[in-house]
Design a protein around this motif. Structure first.
Motif, PDB file in Angstrom:
ATOM      1  N   SER A  35      36.525  61.133 -21.741  1.00  0.00           N
ATOM      2  CA  SER A  35      36.132  62.534 -21.545  1.00  0.00           C
ATOM      3  C   SER A  35      34.907  62.880 -22.373  1.00  0.00           C
ATOM      4  O   SER A  35      34.775  63.997 -22.859  1.00  0.00           O
ATOM      5  CB  SER A  35      37.285  63.455 -21.946  1.00  0.00           C
ATOM      6  N   SER A  36      34.028  61.917 -22.556  1.00  0.00           N
ATOM      7  CA  SER A  36      32.856  62.139 -23.394  1.00  0.00           C
ATOM      8  C   SER A  36      31.587  61.774 -22.653  1.00  0.00           C
ATOM      9  O   SER A  36      31.469  60.670 -22.136  1.00  0.00           O
ATOM     10  CB  SER A  36      32.950  61.303 -24.674  1.00  0.00           C
ATOM     11  N   GLY A  37      30.623  62.704 -22.650  1.00  0.00           N
ATOM     12  CA  GLY A  37      29.322  62.410 -22.074  1.00  0.00           C
ATOM     13  C   GLY A  37      28.365  61.866 -23.108  1.00  0.00           C
ATOM     14  O   GLY A  37      27.185  61.659 -22.830  1.00  0.00           O
ATOM     15  N   GLY A  38      28.869  61.626 -24.326  1.00  0.00           N
ATOM     16  CA  GLY A  38      28.037  61.124 -25.415  1.00  0.00           C
ATOM     17  C   GLY A  38      28.329  59.680 -25.735  1.00  0.00           C
ATOM     18  O   GLY A  38      28.611  58.864 -24.858  1.00  0.00           O
ATOM     19  N   ASN A  39      28.308  59.375 -27.022  1.00  0.00           N
ATOM     20  CA  ASN A  39      28.414  57.990 -27.473  1.00  0.00           C
ATOM     21  C   ASN A  39      29.756  57.345 -27.137  1.00  0.00           C
ATOM     22  O   ASN A  39      29.819  56.159 -26.829  1.00  0.00           O
ATOM     23  CB  ASN A  39      28.165  57.922 -28.977  1.00  0.00           C
ATOM     24  N   ALA A  40      30.845  58.119 -27.200  1.00  0.00           N
ATOM     25  CA  ALA A  40      32.159  57.547 -26.896  1.00  0.00           C
ATOM     26  C   ALA A  40      32.257  57.155 -25.426  1.00  0.00           C
ATOM     27  O   ALA A  40      32.751  56.074 -25.088  1.00  0.00           O
ATOM     28  CB  ALA A  40      33.260  58.537 -27.255  1.00  0.00           C
ATOM     29  N   GLY A  41      31.790  58.028 -24.542  1.00  0.00           N
ATOM     30  CA  GLY A  41      31.816  57.710 -23.118  1.00  0.00           C
ATOM     31  C   GLY A  41      30.983  56.485 -22.796  1.00  0.00           C
ATOM     32  O   GLY A  41      31.382  55.639 -21.982  1.00  0.00           O
ATOM     33  N   ALA A  86      30.384  54.024 -24.818  1.00  0.00           N
ATOM     34  CA  ALA A  86      31.093  52.856 -25.336  1.00  0.00           C
ATOM     35  C   ALA A  86      32.203  52.427 -24.386  1.00  0.00           C
ATOM     36  O   ALA A  86      32.396  51.230 -24.144  1.00  0.00           O
ATOM     37  CB  ALA A  86      31.661  53.161 -26.717  1.00  0.00           C
ATOM     38  N   VAL A  87      32.939  53.389 -23.820  1.00  0.00           N
ATOM     39  CA  VAL A  87      33.985  53.059 -22.848  1.00  0.00           C
ATOM     40  C   VAL A  87      33.363  52.414 -21.614  1.00  0.00           C
ATOM     41  O   VAL A  87      33.867  51.403 -21.101  1.00  0.00           O
ATOM     42  CB  VAL A  87      34.802  54.309 -22.459  1.00  0.00           C
ATOM     43  N   ALA A  88      32.263  52.985 -21.145  1.00  0.00           N
ATOM     44  CA  ALA A  88      31.602  52.435 -19.952  1.00  0.00           C
ATOM     45  C   ALA A  88      31.111  51.011 -20.212  1.00  0.00           C
ATOM     46  O   ALA A  88      31.264  50.123 -19.356  1.00  0.00           O
ATOM     47  CB  ALA A  88      30.445  53.339 -19.547  1.00  0.00           C
ATOM     48  N   TYR A  89      30.526  50.791 -21.372  1.00  0.00           N
ATOM     49  CA  TYR A  89      30.049  49.451 -21.723  1.00  0.00           C
ATOM     50  C   TYR A  89      31.216  48.466 -21.797  1.00  0.00           C
ATOM     51  O   TYR A  89      31.141  47.355 -21.262  1.00  0.00           O
ATOM     52  CB  TYR A  89      29.311  49.497 -23.062  1.00  0.00           C
ATOM     53  N   ALA A  90      32.300  48.875 -22.462  1.00  0.00           N
ATOM     54  CA  ALA A  90      33.467  48.004 -22.604  1.00  0.00           C
ATOM     55  C   ALA A  90      34.076  47.689 -21.246  1.00  0.00           C
ATOM     56  O   ALA A  90      34.455  46.545 -20.968  1.00  0.00           O
ATOM     57  CB  ALA A  90      34.503  48.653 -23.512  1.00  0.00           C
ATOM     58  N   GLY A  91      34.160  48.704 -20.381  1.00  0.00           N
ATOM     59  CA  GLY A  91      34.717  48.478 -19.050  1.00  0.00           C
ATOM     60  C   GLY A  91      33.900  47.494 -18.247  1.00  0.00           C
ATOM     61  O   GLY A  91      34.450  46.592 -17.598  1.00  0.00           O
ATOM     62  N   ARG A  92      32.578  47.636 -18.300  1.00  0.00           N
ATOM     63  CA  ARG A  92      31.722  46.705 -17.566  1.00  0.00           C
ATOM     64  C   ARG A  92      31.872  45.291 -18.117  1.00  0.00           C
ATOM     65  O   ARG A  92      31.950  44.312 -17.365  1.00  0.00           O
ATOM     66  CB  ARG A  92      30.260  47.156 -17.644  1.00  0.00           C
ATOM     67  N   ALA A  93      31.953  45.175 -19.442  1.00  0.00           N
ATOM     68  CA  ALA A  93      32.090  43.857 -20.056  1.00  0.00           C
ATOM     69  C   ALA A  93      33.418  43.191 -19.691  1.00  0.00           C
ATOM     70  O   ALA A  93      33.489  41.962 -19.542  1.00  0.00           O
ATOM     71  CB  ALA A  93      31.963  43.980 -21.574  1.00  0.00           C
ATOM     72  N   LEU A  94      34.459  44.009 -19.526  1.00  0.00           N
ATOM     73  CA  LEU A  94      35.791  43.478 -19.231  1.00  0.00           C
ATOM     74  C   LEU A  94      36.082  43.419 -17.731  1.00  0.00           C
ATOM     75  O   LEU A  94      37.133  42.922 -17.326  1.00  0.00           O
ATOM     76  CB  LEU A  94      36.852  44.334 -19.917  1.00  0.00           C
ATOM     77  N   GLY A  95      35.179  43.952 -16.913  1.00  0.00           N
ATOM     78  CA  GLY A  95      35.395  43.977 -15.478  1.00  0.00           C
ATOM     79  C   GLY A  95      36.416  45.016 -15.048  1.00  0.00           C
ATOM     80  O   GLY A  95      37.114  44.841 -14.045  1.00  0.00           O
ATOM     81  N   VAL A  96      36.486  46.126 -15.794  1.00  0.00           N
ATOM     82  CA  VAL A  96      37.452  47.197 -15.521  1.00  0.00           C
ATOM     83  C   VAL A  96      36.687  48.455 -15.105  1.00  0.00           C
ATOM     84  O   VAL A  96      35.741  48.857 -15.795  1.00  0.00           O
ATOM     85  CB  VAL A  96      38.300  47.501 -16.779  1.00  0.00           C
ATOM     86  N   PRO A  97      37.054  49.103 -13.991  1.00  0.00           N
ATOM     87  CA  PRO A  97      36.365  50.336 -13.598  1.00  0.00           C
ATOM     88  C   PRO A  97      36.590  51.455 -14.610  1.00  0.00           C
ATOM     89  O   PRO A  97      37.647  51.530 -15.238  1.00  0.00           O
ATOM     90  CB  PRO A  97      36.991  50.682 -12.239  1.00  0.00           C
ATOM     91  N   VAL A  98      35.579  52.294 -14.756  1.00  0.00           N
ATOM     92  CA  VAL A  98      35.616  53.367 -15.753  1.00  0.00           C
ATOM     93  C   VAL A  98      35.277  54.697 -15.085  1.00  0.00           C
ATOM     94  O   VAL A  98      34.325  54.789 -14.307  1.00  0.00           O
ATOM     95  CB  VAL A  98      34.609  53.096 -16.890  1.00  0.00           C
ATOM     96  N   THR A  99      36.070  55.718 -15.412  1.00  0.00           N
ATOM     97  CA  THR A  99      35.775  57.087 -14.996  1.00  0.00           C
ATOM     98  C   THR A  99      35.525  57.921 -16.250  1.00  0.00           C
ATOM     99  O   THR A  99      36.355  57.925 -17.167  1.00  0.00           O
ATOM    100  CB  THR A  99      36.941  57.697 -14.206  1.00  0.00           C
ATOM    101  N   VAL A 100      34.395  58.589 -16.284  1.00  0.00           N
ATOM    102  CA  VAL A 100      34.053  59.431 -17.427  1.00  0.00           C
ATOM    103  C   VAL A 100      33.892  60.867 -16.945  1.00  0.00           C
ATOM    104  O   VAL A 100      33.068  61.141 -16.063  1.00  0.00           O
ATOM    105  CB  VAL A 100      32.753  58.961 -18.118  1.00  0.00           C
ATOM    106  N   VAL A 101      34.681  61.774 -17.504  1.00  0.00           N
ATOM    107  CA  VAL A 101      34.576  63.201 -17.181  1.00  0.00           C
ATOM    108  C   VAL A 101      33.716  63.857 -18.254  1.00  0.00           C
ATOM    109  O   VAL A 101      34.010  63.743 -19.457  1.00  0.00           O
ATOM    110  CB  VAL A 101      35.957  63.870 -17.122  1.00  0.00           C
ATOM    111  N   VAL A 102      32.654  64.507 -17.821  1.00  0.00           N
ATOM    112  CA  VAL A 102      31.731  65.129 -18.770  1.00  0.00           C
ATOM    113  C   VAL A 102      31.627  66.625 -18.490  1.00  0.00           C
ATOM    114  O   VAL A 102      31.774  67.056 -17.345  1.00  0.00           O
ATOM    115  CB  VAL A 102      30.328  64.486 -18.686  1.00  0.00           C
ATOM    116  N   PRO A 103      31.378  67.445 -19.505  1.00  0.00           N
ATOM    117  CA  PRO A 103      31.186  68.878 -19.276  1.00  0.00           C
ATOM    118  C   PRO A 103      29.834  69.168 -18.642  1.00  0.00           C
ATOM    119  O   PRO A 103      28.941  68.304 -18.613  1.00  0.00           O
ATOM    120  CB  PRO A 103      31.272  69.468 -20.687  1.00  0.00           C
TER     121      PRO A 103
END
Length: 305
Positions: free
Chosen positions: A59-65, A67-84
Motif C-alpha cells: 500500500s505504498s507508492g514510495g520506497n516500500a512499494g 521494494a515489494v515490486a522489485y522483490a516480486g519481480r526477482a522471485l517471479g511473484v505478481p505484485v499489486t501496489v495500491v497508491v493514494p
C-alpha cells in the motif's frame, strides 16, 4: 540468497571536515530499488513466498512499494501496489517498470492501505511498509555490515517515519553488543510523529502531515519503535523542510548521489551542524535513499530554499 546488496560504507571527507568529526555513511541509497527498504521487505517477501504466498500486495507508492515490486519481480511473484491519489507520476512509472500492477485509491496512505487489505486473498501476502518483525530483522543487517567492516560508531543518525528503520537499527546494534550506542532519530517538523510519541510516552496519531518529506509521512509510529526507545538510548531531533532539502542539494554536490528530503532530514543534522551531534566524534549516518526523487524535482523543491 538475500535480495539486498551489502552497500558501501564511506568515510565522508566533506562532512568530516565540516563537522570536525569522523563521519561515516552507510550508502543504502545504492540498493537496487533505491532505498534501505529492500533489506526488510526482501526478507519478508522471501519468507512469505516460502510459506506459500503467490501474490504480494503493498500500500505504498514510495520506497516500500518499490521494494515489494522489485522483490516480486526477482522471485517471479505478481505484485499489486495500491497508491493514494497524491502519488507522483514518477513513482507510478517506477512501479510499472518493476512490472507491478498499480491501483490508485484514496486521498491518503491510510485509505490506500485499507483498500489494499481488502484485496488480500487466500494465497496473497500483505507487506506492511514498516510494522513487521521481519522488516526489522532485515533492516538490522546494515549494522551487521558496519561491524563486519571494523567500524564502531559512537552514534547512529537516521531518519524516522513509521519507525521501521529505527527498530531495525536498534535490533542490529543490540545483536552486535552495541547497547550503549545512541540513535539520533530525525524528522521534519510536519511529520514529527516520533517526537510526539516520546512526549506522550506512547504512539499517538498526528492530525495531519505537512511536509515535503512525504516518506516520513506516517501519522503514527509503530509501537515497536516506542518500546525500543524505552530500552535503548534514542535522541529525537526535528529539522525544517528547508534544512532537509538544502542537505539533499549539498549531499548531491559532495557525494554525487540524489536523495529525497526524508533522507535529507538526517543529513541536515550534519550539514546544519546541529547541537545534538556535538558530543560525538564518530557518527554513522544511514543514507536511506529515495528512488522517487529526481534531480529535476530536487531542484524544483530548492526554488525557495
Amino acid at each position: 540468497m538475500p535480495l539486498h546488496l551489502n552497500t558501501p560504507l564511506l568515510n565522508s571527507r566533506a562532512l568530516s571536515q565540516l563537522s570536525g568529526s569522523d563521519v561515516w555513511l552507510k550508502m543504502d541509497a545504492l540498493q537496487p530499488c533505491g532505498s534501505f527498504k529492500i533489506r526488510g521487505i526482501g526478507l519478508a517477501c522471501q519468507t512469505r513466498f516460502a510459506q506459500g504466498a503467490r501474490r504480494f500486495i503493498s500500500s505504498s507508492g514510495g520506497n516500500a512499494g518499490l521494494a515489494v515490486a522489485y522483490a516480486g519481480r526477482a522471485l517471479g511473484v505478481p505484485v499489486t501496489v495500491v497508491v493514494p491519489e497524491t502519488t507522483s507520476a514518477r513513482a507510478k512509472d517506477l512501479l510499472h517498470l518493476e512490472q507491478a500492477e498499480v491501483i490508485v485509491h484514496g486521498a491518503s496512505w491510510q485509505e490506500a492501505n485499507q483498500f489494499a487489505l481488502s484485496l488480500k486473498g487466500e494465497h496473497d501476502a500483505f507487506l506492511h511498509p514498516f510494522d513487521d518483525p521481519l522488516l526489522w530483522q532485515g533492516h538490522a543487517t546494515m549494522i551487521d555490515e558496519v561491524v563486519a567492516c571494523g567500524v564502531q560508531p559512537d552514534a547512529v543518525v537516521l531518519s524516522v517515519g513509521g519507525g521501521g528503520l529505527l527498530s531495525g537499527v536498534i535490533e542490529g546494534l543490540q545483536r552486535n553488543g552495541l547497547h550503549a550506542i545512541p540513535v539520533i532519530a530525525v524528522e521534519t517538523e510536519g511529520a514529527a510523529s516520533f517526537r510526539a510519541a516520546m512526549a506522550a510516552g506512547q504512539a499517538v496519531e498526528l492530525e495531519r502531515i505537512t511536509t515535503v518529506a512525504t516518506s516520513l509521512g506516517a501519522k503514527k509510529v509503530c509501537e515497536q519503535a516506542v518500546r525500543l526507545a524505552g530500552r535503548h538510548p534514542v535522541i529525537s531531533e526535528v529539522v525544517t523542510d528547508e534544512e532537509a532539502v538544502r542537505a539533499c542539494r549539498r549531499f548531491s554536490d559532495d557525494h554525487r548521489v540524489i536523495t529525497e528530503p526524508a533522507c535529507g532530514a538526517s543529513l541536515a543534522c550534519l550539514y546544519e551542524q546541529k547541537a545534538v551531534l556535538k558530543p560525538f566524534r564518530h557518527p554513522l549516518v544511514i543514507v536511506c535513499g529515495g528512488a522517487t526523487m529526481s534531480a529535476e524535482q530536487l531542484f524544483s523543491l530548492s526554488g525557495g530554499v
